[in-house]
Design an enzyme around this catalytic site. Sequence first.
Site: not given
Ligand code: NOJ
Length: 572
Positions: A22, A24, A26, A99, A201, A283, A340-341
């Site tokens: 971060d 700035n 916030d 992405d 994605d 992905e 991140h998933d």
């Molecule tokens: C895959 C992404 O990695 C995920 O975070 C997202 O919720 C879904 N696609 C929908 O875009």
Amino acid sequence: MNDLKWWQKAVFYQIYPRSFADGNGDGIGDVQGMIAKLDYLKELGIDALWLSPHYPSPQADCGYDVSDYCAVAPEYGTLAEFETFLAEAHQRGLRVILDMVFNHTSDEHAWFLESKSSRDNPKRNWYIWRDPAPDGGPPNNWESTFTGSAWEYDETTGQYYYHYFLKEQPDLNWRNPEVKEAMWDAVRFWLDLGIDGFRLDAIGTIYEDPALPDQTSGMTLLDLYQAYQAAQEDGEREKLATFGKVWRQIFEHQVGREDEMHPLMQELRTVINEYPDRMLVAEDSDIAYYGDGDNEMHLVFNFPLMRTERLTPAHIRQNQEQRLSALPAGAWPCNTLGNHDSTRVYTHFADGEHDAQLARLSLALMLTLRGTPFLYNGEEIGMTDLLLNELGQFRDTLALLQYQMLVELGGTPPEQAFEHIRRMTRDKCRTPLHWANAPQAGFSPADVETWLPVNPNYAAGVNVAEQLDNPDSMLNFYRRMLWMRKKTPALLAGDYQPLHEEAVDYLAFLRRADEQTCLVVLNFSAHAHTLTFELAAEHAQLIFSSRERAAEMDNLSAVEIAPFEIYLAALQ
Ligand code: NOJ
């Protein structure tokens, strides 16, 4: 090795912009924060960055609901700042990929606002609109993968629109050539700016069956979640793997459609090929997205490798055997253990006793297998999942929808549903990065509330500043291995040849390149081993070990491997 492209040699590092740094104050990560950390990434030994969406977005799905494909989210910065970031990254030899979210836009994207304004709007057919069923209900029984019907009724125009994900993420109609052209324009916009490629994605969800047949598996997402929850509670871990099959049945008419997908990806590849040296990574784990090896994706993630409870040598060997033998000629593998998933690598593959050693082995695996590795930010300091304590802390809408479904439709007691979602939510791996043992873990310069809570273990050594000072830290281990990989041609270019294929405790293999053959032994167990390798060579010269070894040269008739040791040596 000299024939390899940059994306074949590179180690990628995924930045989750909201949680990276971060600049700035916030409480939200931003472009200035990323610029400030470029030297850190360079010194770590990273070669390329993948940014999760940095576009303007109402954040219904943490940025995967894009409201403008050719701009930067105002809370992250301006386009000019982004250009500075890109130039600064390039100056340090770091490539940057973005992405690209093709399947859907935000419901606040100008295209959708126009599309829903009237039935005869020129953009009406940019999304998937259908009349209600004769009873006034949705056109069919399809579900959204994020719970509930996949159809949302629009009062103004009296039709439903389709959304595979959230209702705030309407699906684009890719059978409309105007949609394609608009998206290719967005792709060119960033390529013109100098971006090195894209992570695509959710491509498998772009097309659905135009005849809209009902799904007939007899299962719903609720059934699936309940069965999953029960199996988890009963510790029936083997069962969890079978749910993927049921899931595919539920969504059989909504995903896949290879006959249309491959021509589309080939068309995208021709757009990418207008620019020198750019790349695409899907992905998706379907090898078919490599096309003929040179006409669709450059890389396709080997997700089956990470989809396991335990990283056992047997699992890894089987995965490599299947994956490498299935690749078309010229296709290049791509490995990852977290993003991140998913659960964070450190948490995912821990056994509660040897967690730090196992995390180091996970990295060693990524850096020694054949192919391009993708790492996830925070992995390098051993960040772990953070389980949230209150519903109000959640930012992952998917978790909140699951909670609602379990409680309201499934009759699950709220405490039980909460326990379930705090483990399932993607928030657990998206918390702010720990830069120091300081307030907000040094993520934010000011005393603000960060967008997701900071994991308190930053104060217990899980932070960059303290680990930089400690030669034995996870961070310095990452650094050493990353720099070693760059100097080891066999790890970059070599083929993969498994050894000792019956071994339960450890994984042994060769990476053979013209310049060098490297022996790799990864001991995933607490047992020491004396190993004999019957190879053309007799000796091996040490390249890297996770421990102090008595000698630099080993006789291959008796190589001593310590518990959890990572051992790499060049055959002599
Ligand atoms: C895959 C992404 O990695 C995920 O975070 C997202 O919720 C879904 N696609 C929908 O875009």
